[in-house]
Design a protein around this motif. Structure first.
Motif, PDB file in Angstrom:
ATOM      1  N   TYR A 115      10.462  -9.015   6.484  1.00  0.00           N
ATOM      2  CA  TYR A 115      10.914  -9.873   5.525  1.00  0.00           C
ATOM      3  C   TYR A 115       9.146 -10.136   4.593  1.00  0.00           C
ATOM      4  CZ  TYR A 115      15.725 -11.778   5.672  1.00  0.00           C
ATOM      5  OH  TYR A 115      17.382 -11.412   5.742  1.00  0.00           O
ATOM      6  N   PRO A 116       8.644 -10.440   5.858  1.00  0.00           N
ATOM      7  CA  PRO A 116       6.991 -10.340   5.753  1.00  0.00           C
ATOM      8  C   PRO A 116       6.303  -9.518   4.503  1.00  0.00           C
ATOM      9  CG  PRO A 116       7.295 -11.391   7.981  1.00  0.00           C
ATOM     10  CD  PRO A 116       8.813 -10.349   7.503  1.00  0.00           C
ATOM     11  N   MET A 117       7.000  -8.411   5.287  1.00  0.00           N
ATOM     12  CA  MET A 117       6.525  -7.271   5.001  1.00  0.00           C
ATOM     13  C   MET A 117       7.164  -7.125   3.901  1.00  0.00           C
ATOM     14  SD  MET A 117       4.309  -4.893   6.106  1.00  0.00           S
ATOM     15  CE  MET A 117       4.200  -4.917   7.837  1.00  0.00           C
ATOM     16  N   ILE A 118       8.187  -6.836   2.969  1.00  0.00           N
ATOM     17  CA  ILE A 118       8.437  -6.043   1.837  1.00  0.00           C
ATOM     18  C   ILE A 118       7.997  -7.521   1.077  1.00  0.00           C
ATOM     19  CG2 ILE A 118      10.796  -6.719   0.430  1.00  0.00           C
ATOM     20  CD1 ILE A 118      12.149  -6.300   3.039  1.00  0.00           C
ATOM     21  N   GLN A 119       7.935  -8.601   1.070  1.00  0.00           N
ATOM     22  CA  GLN A 119       7.355  -9.013  -0.071  1.00  0.00           C
ATOM     23  C   GLN A 119       6.182  -9.012   0.073  1.00  0.00           C
ATOM     24  OE1 GLN A 119       9.652 -12.412   2.508  1.00  0.00           O
ATOM     25  NE2 GLN A 119       7.501 -14.142   1.364  1.00  0.00           N
ATOM     26  N   GLY A 120       4.742  -8.707   1.395  1.00  0.00           N
ATOM     27  CA  GLY A 120       3.893  -8.210   0.887  1.00  0.00           C
ATOM     28  C   GLY A 120       3.175  -7.173   0.274  1.00  0.00           C
ATOM     29  N   ILE A 121       4.435  -6.077   0.292  1.00  0.00           N
ATOM     30  CA  ILE A 121       3.924  -5.111  -0.612  1.00  0.00           C
ATOM     31  C   ILE A 121       4.179  -5.170  -1.507  1.00  0.00           C
ATOM     32  CG2 ILE A 121       5.375  -2.201  -0.464  1.00  0.00           C
ATOM     33  CD1 ILE A 121       5.767  -3.007   2.411  1.00  0.00           C
ATOM     34  N   ILE A 122       5.321  -5.396  -2.323  1.00  0.00           N
ATOM     35  CA  ILE A 122       5.951  -5.720  -3.848  1.00  0.00           C
ATOM     36  C   ILE A 122       4.667  -6.527  -4.145  1.00  0.00           C
ATOM     37  CG2 ILE A 122       7.262  -6.519  -4.584  1.00  0.00           C
ATOM     38  CD1 ILE A 122       9.084  -4.981  -3.878  1.00  0.00           C
ATOM     39  N   PHE A 123       4.364  -7.610  -3.344  1.00  0.00           N
ATOM     40  CA  PHE A 123       3.207  -7.956  -4.142  1.00  0.00           C
ATOM     41  C   PHE A 123       1.563  -7.615  -4.150  1.00  0.00           C
ATOM     42  CE2 PHE A 123      -0.059 -12.104  -3.630  1.00  0.00           C
ATOM     43  CZ  PHE A 123       0.994 -13.047  -4.052  1.00  0.00           C
ATOM     44  N   PHE A 124       1.303  -6.434  -3.589  1.00  0.00           N
ATOM     45  CA  PHE A 124       0.874  -5.716  -3.386  1.00  0.00           C
ATOM     46  C   PHE A 124       1.037  -4.608  -4.563  1.00  0.00           C
ATOM     47  CE2 PHE A 124      -1.849  -1.644  -2.823  1.00  0.00           C
ATOM     48  CZ  PHE A 124      -2.760  -2.119  -2.114  1.00  0.00           C
ATOM     49  N   VAL A 125       1.676  -3.783  -4.589  1.00  0.00           N
ATOM     50  CA  VAL A 125       1.940  -3.238  -5.815  1.00  0.00           C
ATOM     51  C   VAL A 125       1.763  -3.095  -7.225  1.00  0.00           C
ATOM     52  CG1 VAL A 125       3.876  -1.467  -6.596  1.00  0.00           C
ATOM     53  CG2 VAL A 125       3.560  -1.820  -4.329  1.00  0.00           C
ATOM     54  N   ALA A 126       2.576  -5.198  -7.319  1.00  0.00           N
ATOM     55  CA  ALA A 126       2.683  -4.997  -8.686  1.00  0.00           C
ATOM     56  C   ALA A 126       0.958  -5.655  -8.795  1.00  0.00           C
ATOM     57  CB  ALA A 126       3.546  -7.128  -8.173  1.00  0.00           C
ATOM     58  N   ILE A 127       0.145  -6.207  -8.030  1.00  0.00           N
ATOM     59  CA  ILE A 127      -1.094  -6.388  -8.311  1.00  0.00           C
ATOM     60  C   ILE A 127      -2.213  -4.777  -8.362  1.00  0.00           C
ATOM     61  CG2 ILE A 127      -3.875  -6.990  -7.053  1.00  0.00           C
ATOM     62  CD1 ILE A 127      -2.145  -8.932  -5.076  1.00  0.00           C
ATOM     63  N   ALA A 128      -1.934  -3.962  -7.733  1.00  0.00           N
ATOM     64  CA  ALA A 128      -2.191  -2.607  -8.349  1.00  0.00           C
ATOM     65  C   ALA A 128      -1.802  -2.287  -9.398  1.00  0.00           C
ATOM     66  CB  ALA A 128      -1.468  -1.568  -7.280  1.00  0.00           C
ATOM     67  N   TYR A 129      -0.584  -2.228 -10.179  1.00  0.00           N
ATOM     68  CA  TYR A 129      -0.136  -2.060 -10.282  1.00  0.00           C
ATOM     69  C   TYR A 129      -1.130  -2.847 -11.958  1.00  0.00           C
ATOM     70  CZ  TYR A 129       4.180  -0.061 -14.454  1.00  0.00           C
ATOM     71  OH  TYR A 129       4.932   0.669 -15.364  1.00  0.00           O
ATOM     72  N   VAL A 130      -0.389  -4.105 -12.239  1.00  0.00           N
ATOM     73  CA  VAL A 130      -1.525  -4.676 -13.285  1.00  0.00           C
ATOM     74  C   VAL A 130      -2.860  -4.076 -13.337  1.00  0.00           C
ATOM     75  CG1 VAL A 130      -2.116  -7.400 -13.765  1.00  0.00           C
ATOM     76  CG2 VAL A 130      -0.545  -6.464 -12.893  1.00  0.00           C
ATOM     77  N   LEU A 131      -3.627  -3.986 -12.485  1.00  0.00           N
ATOM     78  CA  LEU A 131      -5.147  -3.544 -12.389  1.00  0.00           C
ATOM     79  C   LEU A 131      -5.027  -2.402 -12.664  1.00  0.00           C
ATOM     80  CD1 LEU A 131      -6.590  -4.740  -8.606  1.00  0.00           C
ATOM     81  CD2 LEU A 131      -6.795  -5.652 -10.912  1.00  0.00           C
ATOM     82  N   ILE A 132      -3.914  -1.209 -12.166  1.00  0.00           N
ATOM     83  CA  ILE A 132      -4.522  -0.434 -13.297  1.00  0.00           C
ATOM     84  C   ILE A 132      -4.242   0.033 -14.290  1.00  0.00           C
ATOM     85  CG2 ILE A 132      -2.829   2.165 -12.985  1.00  0.00           C
ATOM     86  CD1 ILE A 132      -2.756   2.365 -10.791  1.00  0.00           C
TER      87      ILE A 132
END
Lengths: 524, 319
Positions: free
Chosen positions: B282-299
């Motif tokens: 769980y913590p890993m899945i949440q972390g990754i999605i969180f991270f990808v969302a940030i990356a997506y918005v930044l791109i």
């Protein structure tokens, strides 16, 4: 001007590429490629289809944990190729007159990977931790029993009642009783130990998440001088480095073994078995995994009725099911024995009831049970060949007049759904080989399916209380007959095998309850 | 300049609601999905009793809102928790898996651009001819072939039959540039093809739109060389929509990497995602999605900012 701005974009891309490069500068070692020179010693790369869930073998019943961890850890006893317990860290043991107290004499001068000597206190801490974590151990040995230090090199275990399978359980390779220094248990969390220190021929170097587990040769390892046999006897690390590379995709494993990218692959597509047996650069291995079974929910629903269970048994035809899932005759056996044919416990009792495929009998049994087309939920995981077995079984049951719905889910979901008897009627399971009948999950009252039958457990207790294996096997014969004719906890359809492949550069691999990589060399 | 800064701050602040919504949805989805870390960790043969015990120990029996709150409190302190399976924090796990994915994404994007931009321009210039139709046909094919098929095919041809490149695996850049690249070429081609097809199509149509403008006609009338017209007048003006698609395909590349990384066994974010989902970490899945969302918005933010660079007519005050 315009040109400048376009080239600015190009510059940004280049910069990003360069940055990506920098950030990987701290990464670990590269994987050996086929071009690298392999020499005696050298590296052995095992492509492993699953990453171990943990490296604490006491924690998990997972088969990858078992295969990986045994290269680093050892137990008091180890099984030989005939499933008999042999000395490993204990050089000898004796059983008291009343058959309740086992005394183990430890080998002296055995070193842990951290340089300290293995002493009785470490064994006591390890064995008691194992008794606490392993449900098989607490079932066989009893919850109250514990290991006690007698002197620096002697430990003892006292049981409430004599148990025939005590030594087999201690020697069992699954969720095994690994001996570790007592300090590691002090820092262990709920998910097991975090310092990986054992006494085995390989020592732990690094676990790079989702990439590899790296072991190296333990120079101070003192091998036994008895011949290597199964998991027992002489063990020698003949390669300097052993990598379990995590390669999830089985097609990738196949390509990797064909090109020599990996030395050994453990999860290859079953459909390619025949092709690989004919490849001159590849050696294939088969490994008995266990029973392919359809397990009944005996707690609630239709299959609380014996007649219904018998109807399913009468409807299934093993050969078709096994062949659909394990598409080569090397990879399955149609056989009714709960225990493996290499074991003293092997029995053909009850075989008359096995593999009937008798529509008339099914109809009669369904009528007697008063079955009126209620839905039967067959739960199966999608991550193994058992899935194909379930598809064929569903079809056979449908043809026999049963309304079967196949519920196929991923492994984690499967593991969760099966814990609740409300979710399923029939469960597709692969039951791995065990050393004594009482460890067999299909007849456990605690395991999914809930075999809470009184007579069954009386007879199991009788087996456990018997003095010799011969005495035990006699009772087991009767019990297996009872299971097939009058109880049916599930329907075993056959035995199935895992298969592995190595390149021909690799020599000396033993297959016993998974691959063994000590006494193994890689040459060019 | 001030406008620019304000705009940047506004965009970055707009991340907050996005991340909040993402975190709640992800949290709910993974907890509604059956299966949990305890059942996976204990293995096939574990009993219900054992599973229940471990669940209790791992804190999986706490009420969901409390689990979520604990996670949010951690996340606010830049602590995304620790993996249930690895003796490692989520943040360091993600960082450890980042560089293969970045390399793969960039190389795939380069592959895509090298194929797509010339092909798109070529097709636009020969609009309606057989050449144009063939390019469009091939790009349609490129868009339709799933990238795992392409991955397996390239692996078979170049890895197993021809043996030009390794079939799978990964070597970091510090082991040598060629060593690094040789593992990434096949995955980058299989991943880049889909993007190439998309970019080819958008390049062509965007070029065609500009080609019909009066200022192009007047440039031609003035006797400007055709080559110059195409590259400096048409392409510059047609580049905005192309840039948008490139930005979007970066997102697509991250999604595609999930499959490509699994097939080619590249230990990147995609593989980490799949593995974490499979073992319900769980913590890993949440972390990754969180991270990808940030990356997506930044791109997307970077792409928006690039608009102004590429075409000075696009001014931020218009937003």
């Amino acid at each position: 001007m315009k040109t400048i701005k376009l080239s600015w974009i190009a510059f940004m891309l280049t910069l990003a590429l360069a940055l990506a490069g920098c950030s990987s500068a701290s990464e670990g070692e590269p994987k050996a490629s086929g071009e690298e020179q392999a020499v005696a010693g050298g590296e052995l790369h095992v492509a492993s289809g699953q990453q171990p869930e943990t490296l604490d073998p006491q924690m998990s019943t997972g088969s990858t944990v078992k295969t990986v961890a045994r290269h680093m850890y050892e137990g008091l006893l180890a099984l030989d190729s005939e499933f008999q317990p042999q000395p490993m860290l204990a050089e000898s043991w004796e059983l008291s007159e009343d058959r309740k107290t086992y005394t183990f004499h430890l080998r002296q001068g055995v070193q842990f990977h951290n340089g300290e000597e293995m002493l009785a206190e470490d064994v006591v801490a390890s064995m008691n931790s194992w008794l606490e974590k392993s449900s098989v151990a607490s079932q066989v040995v009893g919850e109250e029993a514990s290991f006690v230090e007698k002197d620096e090199y002697t430990v003892s275990l006292t049981l409430k009642e004599p148990k025939l399978s005590t030594l087999d359980t201690i020697a069992s390779p699954k969720q095994f009783a690994a001996i570790m220094p007592k300090e590691v248990f002090e820092t262990a969390g709920a998910n097991g130990v975090t310092e990986y220190i054992g006494t085995g021929p390989f020592k732990f170097v690094e676990w790079k998440q989702d990439q590899y587990v790296h072991f190296e040769k333990f120079e101070e390892y003192q091998a036994l001088d008895t011949p290597a046999d199964g998991l027992s006897g002489k063990k020698e690390a003949l390669v300097d480095d052993l990598y379990f590379d995590y390669v999830a995709d089985n097609t990738t494993q196949l390509s990797g073994i064909q090109t020599g990218e990996y030395d050994f692959a453990d999860s290859l597509p079953y459909d390619n078995y025949e092709q690989l047996t004919q490849d001159p650069n590849v050696t294939t291995y088969t490994d008995l995994y266990g029973n392919a079974s359809f397990h009944f929910n005996k707690k609630q629903g239709l299959f609380t009725d014996l007649k219904m269970r018998q109807a399913v048994n009468a409807a299934l035809s093993s050969e078709e099911i096994m062949l659909a899932a394990w598409p080569h005759e090397d990879l399955y056996e149609v056989d009714s024995s709960y225990m493996a044919d290499s074991q003293a416990w092997f029995s053909e009792a009850g075989a008359d009831e096995f593999n009937k495929a008798d529509p008339a009998k099914v109809k009669q049994l369904l009528d007697e049970a008063g079955y009126a087309g209620e839905e039967i939920v067959l739960l199966a995981g999608n991550d193994s060949q058992l899935y194909y077995a379930a598809i064929v079984a569903q079809e056979q049951l449908k043809q026999a007049g049963m309304n079967v719905k196949l519920d196929v889910v991923d492994r984690a979901t499967y593991s969760e759904l099966r814990t609740d008897p409300a979710n399923w009627d029939l469960l597709s399971v692969g039951l791995s080989t065990v050393t004594t009948p009482s460890q067999h999950l299909s007849i456990s009252a605690d395991w999914f399916g809930w075999a809470e039958d009184e007579k069954l457990h009386e007879m199991l207790a009788e087996i456990d209380a018997s003095e010799t294996v011969e005495e035990g096997t006699a009772v087991w014969n009767d019990l297996q007959d009872y299971l097939w004719t009058d109880y049916l906890p599930g329907v075993k359809v056959g035995d199935y095998f895992s298969y592995y492949a190595s390149t021909t550069k690799v020599d000396g691999i033993t297959i016993f309850e998974g691959p063994i990589f000590w006494n193994t060399t890689v040459t060019q | 300049m001030k406008d620019y800064l304000m705009y940047l701050i506004k965009r970055i602040l707009s991340l907050i609601p996005v991340l909040f919504v993402v975190s709640i949805i992800v949290f709910l989805i993974i907890h509604i999905t059956p299966g949990d870390p305890a059942t996976i960790m204990l293995g096939e043969d574990a009993t219900t009793e054992q599973i229940e015990e471990l669940r209790e120990d791992l804190g999986l029996n706490l009420p969901l809102p409390q689990q979520y709150l604990n996670w949010v409190i951690g996340a606010l302190q830049v602590d995304l928790g620790s993996s249930y399976f690895m003796d490692e924090s989520v943040t360091s796990s993600i960082m450890g898996h980042l560089s293969p994915t970045i390399s793969l994404t960039i190389i795939s994007q380069l592959v895509a651009l090298v194929i797509a931009i010339p092909a798109g321009i070529f097709a636009a210039r020969r609009r309606g001819t057989i050449a144009d139709q063939s390019v469009m046909g091939v790009s349609l094919l490129g868009m339709s072939v799933p990238n795992f098929i392409l991955g397996l095919l390239t692996m078979l041809v170049f890895g197993v039959i021809l043996r030009w490149l390794p079939v799978a695996g990964y070597a970091p850049l510090n082991t040598g540039l060629w060593n690094h690249l040789q593992y990434l070429i096949l995955p980058a081609v299989s991943l880049g093809t889909l993007q190439a097809a998309l970019i080819t199509r958008i390049t062509r149509s965007s070029m065609l739109e500009v080609l019909n403008n009066n200022y192009i006609k007047s440039a031609r009338a003035k006797g400007v060389k055709e080559r110059q017209i195409i590259y400096f007048h048409v392409f510059r003006n047609a580049f905005l929509p192309i840039l948008t698609v490139i930005g979007q395909t970066f997102g697509g590349l991250i999604a595609g990497a999930v499959i490509t990384e699994t097939i080619f066994n590249i230990p990147g974010i995609g593989q980490l995602t799949i593995n974490s989902i499979e073992r319900r970490d769980y913590p890993m899945i949440q972390g990754i999605i969180f991270f990808v969302a940030i990356a997506y918005v930044l791109i997307n933010l970077i792409v928006d900012l690039l608009y102004g660079v590429v075409n000075p007519r696009v001014r931020l005050d218009r937003k």
